[in-house]
Motif scaffolding. Structure first.
Motif, PDB file in Angstrom:
ATOM      1  N   LEU A  45       0.822  -1.207   0.000  1.00 44.28           N
ATOM      2  CA  LEU A  45       0.000   0.000   0.000  1.00 44.28           C
ATOM      3  C   LEU A  45       0.861   1.265   0.000  1.00 44.28           C
ATOM      4  O   LEU A  45       0.483   2.286  -0.597  1.00 44.28           O
ATOM      5  N   ALA A  46       2.027   1.203   0.650  1.00 42.91           N
ATOM      6  CA  ALA A  46       2.928   2.361   0.629  1.00 42.91           C
ATOM      7  C   ALA A  46       3.470   2.600  -0.774  1.00 42.91           C
ATOM      8  O   ALA A  46       3.525   3.745  -1.251  1.00 42.91           O
ATOM      9  N   VAL A  47       3.883   1.529  -1.464  1.00 39.50           N
ATOM     10  CA  VAL A  47       4.350   1.675  -2.843  1.00 39.50           C
ATOM     11  C   VAL A  47       3.222   2.230  -3.713  1.00 39.50           C
ATOM     12  O   VAL A  47       3.437   3.124  -4.554  1.00 39.50           O
ATOM     13  N   ALA A  48       2.007   1.728  -3.514  1.00 37.81           N
ATOM     14  CA  ALA A  48       0.866   2.154  -4.320  1.00 37.81           C
ATOM     15  C   ALA A  48       0.571   3.638  -4.163  1.00 37.81           C
ATOM     16  O   ALA A  48       0.047   4.275  -5.085  1.00 37.81           O
ATOM     17  N   HIS A  49       0.913   4.187  -3.002  1.00 34.85           N
ATOM     18  CA  HIS A  49       0.658   5.611  -2.769  1.00 34.85           C
ATOM     19  C   HIS A  49       1.512   6.498  -3.667  1.00 34.85           C
ATOM     20  O   HIS A  49       1.112   7.619  -4.004  1.00 34.85           O
ATOM     21  N   ARG A 219       9.521   8.095   4.413  1.00 33.41           N
ATOM     22  CA  ARG A 219       8.928   8.913   5.486  1.00 33.41           C
ATOM     23  C   ARG A 219       7.531   8.410   5.844  1.00 33.41           C
ATOM     24  O   ARG A 219       7.147   8.414   7.020  1.00 33.41           O
ATOM     25  N   GLN A 220       6.767   7.997   4.847  1.00 31.84           N
ATOM     26  CA  GLN A 220       5.445   7.442   5.125  1.00 31.84           C
ATOM     27  C   GLN A 220       5.552   6.161   5.955  1.00 31.84           C
ATOM     28  O   GLN A 220       4.817   5.973   6.935  1.00 31.84           O
ATOM     29  N   LEU A 221       6.477   5.285   5.584  1.00 24.89           N
ATOM     30  CA  LEU A 221       6.645   4.028   6.305  1.00 24.89           C
ATOM     31  C   LEU A 221       7.155   4.261   7.724  1.00 24.89           C
ATOM     32  O   LEU A 221       6.852   3.484   8.637  1.00 24.89           O
ATOM     33  N   PHE A 222       7.918   5.318   7.924  1.00 24.27           N
ATOM     34  CA  PHE A 222       8.389   5.675   9.267  1.00 24.27           C
ATOM     35  C   PHE A 222       7.203   5.912  10.204  1.00 24.27           C
ATOM     36  O   PHE A 222       7.269   5.611  11.402  1.00 24.27           O
ATOM     37  N   HIS A 223       6.115   6.436   9.657  1.00 22.14           N
ATOM     38  CA  HIS A 223       4.931   6.737  10.468  1.00 22.14           C
ATOM     39  C   HIS A 223       3.889   5.618  10.424  1.00 22.14           C
ATOM     40  O   HIS A 223       2.796   5.775  10.972  1.00 22.14           O
ATOM     41  N   THR A 224       4.209   4.491   9.778  1.00 27.27           N
ATOM     42  CA  THR A 224       3.278   3.366   9.696  1.00 27.27           C
ATOM     43  C   THR A 224       3.566   2.390  10.821  1.00 27.27           C
ATOM     44  O   THR A 224       4.670   1.859  10.920  1.00 27.27           O
ATOM     45  N   ARG A 225       2.578   2.149  11.680  1.00 27.81           N
ATOM     46  CA  ARG A 225       2.829   1.331  12.863  1.00 27.81           C
ATOM     47  C   ARG A 225       1.610   0.499  13.216  1.00 27.81           C
ATOM     48  O   ARG A 225       0.490   0.976  13.245  1.00 27.81           O
ATOM     49  N   SER A 226       1.850  -0.773  13.485  1.00 28.25           N
ATOM     50  CA  SER A 226       0.838  -1.667  14.035  1.00 28.25           C
ATOM     51  C   SER A 226       1.580  -2.779  14.771  1.00 28.25           C
ATOM     52  O   SER A 226       2.823  -2.818  14.772  1.00 28.25           O
ATOM     53  N   GLU A 227       0.846  -3.703  15.382  1.00 31.16           N
ATOM     54  CA  GLU A 227       1.504  -4.818  16.057  1.00 31.16           C
ATOM     55  C   GLU A 227       2.219  -5.715  15.062  1.00 31.16           C
ATOM     56  O   GLU A 227       3.235  -6.333  15.382  1.00 31.16           O
ATOM     57  N   GLN A 228       1.695  -5.783  13.828  1.00 34.41           N
ATOM     58  CA  GLN A 228       2.249  -6.692  12.832  1.00 34.41           C
ATOM     59  C   GLN A 228       3.302  -6.056  11.928  1.00 34.41           C
ATOM     60  O   GLN A 228       4.050  -6.756  11.252  1.00 34.41           O
ATOM     61  N   PHE A 229       3.380  -4.715  11.898  1.00 28.24           N
ATOM     62  CA  PHE A 229       4.266  -4.050  10.932  1.00 28.24           C
ATOM     63  C   PHE A 229       4.643  -2.672  11.449  1.00 28.24           C
ATOM     64  O   PHE A 229       3.827  -1.971  12.063  1.00 28.24           O
ATOM     65  N   ALA A 230       5.887  -2.275  11.152  1.00 26.74           N
ATOM     66  CA  ALA A 230       6.308  -0.904  11.471  1.00 26.74           C
ATOM     67  C   ALA A 230       7.558  -0.556  10.685  1.00 26.74           C
ATOM     68  O   ALA A 230       8.371  -1.418  10.353  1.00 26.74           O
ATOM     69  N   GLY A 231       7.687   0.727  10.397  1.00 30.12           N
ATOM     70  CA  GLY A 231       8.961   1.253   9.951  1.00 30.12           C
ATOM     71  C   GLY A 231       9.802   1.505  11.185  1.00 30.12           C
ATOM     72  O   GLY A 231       9.350   2.164  12.127  1.00 30.12           O
TER      73      GLY A 231
END
Length: 366
Positions: A45-49, A219-231
């Motif tokens: 989804l980050a690449v798609a953005h 930078r977007q991935l740096f702010h992407t956070r969940s229990e299963q995934f994070a930058g």
């Protein structure tokens, strides 16, 4: 197989949960590589953005999701692994025992060809089209940091002694050394990106961060956070000044190395190695199974690794004019690059030439 192709924004929340669940359980079925965060829905989804043509094929069996296949498609039907060029693990995420026909999948996705350069192991239908396989070193920490350190000491006791001695000298010469495993200050991410850009230029390589979409996606991935995934931004500080840093991606069980760099002013203390050891210690405490250092042989990877995974590059293609044209254009470039990388008598002079060009380029920017 019931195959439907979706734009990223059309993927349902239930399908995203199912995708993540397949990754979470992969290690239980002997497919630990599928847990790599580059194979996660968040990365797609980050690449798609930032990039066009991203699609996700969902394969269902008895109405339930059995596999997810993210890719990028050109207008001519040429398919590329999601994030090709920056992603370090690629392929199809699937349930245990799932089998597929690669060409049937391509036809369902409207693809003449699917190209990859970091295909994960266990993707046999795609591996049939591989033109080469390469080592991706790993730091195993599933038994804990002390067990990992014991393995390194057994392999090379001198390496551990000299690295820890450098840490003591660094503390004596410059001040307190501390490590932050999950730094949330975006300004430190900018520092790391600046170091990495300078390293690319200094060594004559293409500067990835000169491409706006890569910088913005990081930078977007740096702010992407969940229990299963994070930058994940990890930083080694010396007297509160960043000396080395790494930005990568984390899933529940895997940290994928992506952008490591250090301040050359601290170079003689090997701050990058010190940071990796601290990262391994913190990651082991968090329940991470291993750190994937990524494709490519480098001295620091050889020093830190406990084993190697294998990734492949190549393509699977239909008999189609677009596939023929793409292979004719790309195959010679890939073959030349891999020949140079695999033969020291060719790589060493090529590497020196790139560094010389990088030195000239860096001086012009001063």
């Amino acid at each position: 197989m019931d195959i439907t192709v979706h734009r990223p924004g059309d993927l349902t929340a239930a399908d995203r949960v199912a995708w993540t669940a397949l990754q979470s359980k992969a290690h239980l079925d002997g497919a630990a590589e599928m847990a790599n965060p580059f194979l996660s829905p968040e990365f797609t989804l980050a690449v798609a953005h930032w990039r066009r043509g991203v699609r996700i094929a969902v394969v269902r069996e008895d109405g339930e999701p059995a596999a997810f296949f993210p890719f990028q498609r050109s207008v001519t039907g040429v398919g590329r692994a999601i994030g090709l060029g920056v992603s370090d693990c690629q392929g199809l995420v699937h349930r245990p025992g799932f089998t597929w026909d690669a060409r049937e999948l391509l036809r369902a996705c409207g693809l003449a060809l699917y190209e990859f350069d970091h295909l994960a192991g266990g993707q046999e239908p795609f591996e049939a089209g591989a033109s080469g396989s390469f080592a991706s070193p790993v730091m195993d920490i599933d038994q804990g940091y002390e067990a990992y350190l014991h393995r390194l000491k057994a392999k090379s006791p001198k390496f551990i002694r000299s690295t820890l001695a450098k840490e003591r000298r660094l503390t004596r010469d410059h001040g307190t050394v501390r490590y932050v495993h999950d730094e949330r200050d975006p300004e430190v991410l900018d520092v790391l990106m600046g170091w990495k850009s300078a390293q690319y230029r200094r060594t004559g390589r293409s500067d990835r961060f000169a491409q706006a979409w890569i910088s913005q996606m990081v930078r977007q991935l740096f702010h992407t956070r969940s229990e299963q995934f994070a930058g994940l931004l990890s930083v080694l500080y010396v007297d509160d000044v960043p000396a080395a840093a790494h930005f990568g991606l984390r899933s529940e069980r895997v940290i994928a190395q992506w952008f490591p760099a250090y301040d050359p002013a601290f170079g003689k203390y090997s701050p990058g190695l010190l940071m990796h050891l601290r990262m391994a210690e913190a990651a082991a405490a968090d329940g991470i199974a291993y750190l994937d250092l990524g494709r490519g042989q480098k001295q620091y990877k050889d020093s830190l690794k406990t084993r190697e995974l294998t990734v492949s590059e190549g393509w699977v293609a239909l008999r189609h004019p677009a596939a023929i044209a793409h292979r004719a254009r790309r195959a010679p470039v890939r073959a030349l690059r891999n020949t140079v990388l695999s033969r020291p008598e060719l790589f060493e002079p090529a590497d020196k030439l790139l560094k010389r060009v990088g030195h000239i380029r860096s001086r012009k920017k001063e």
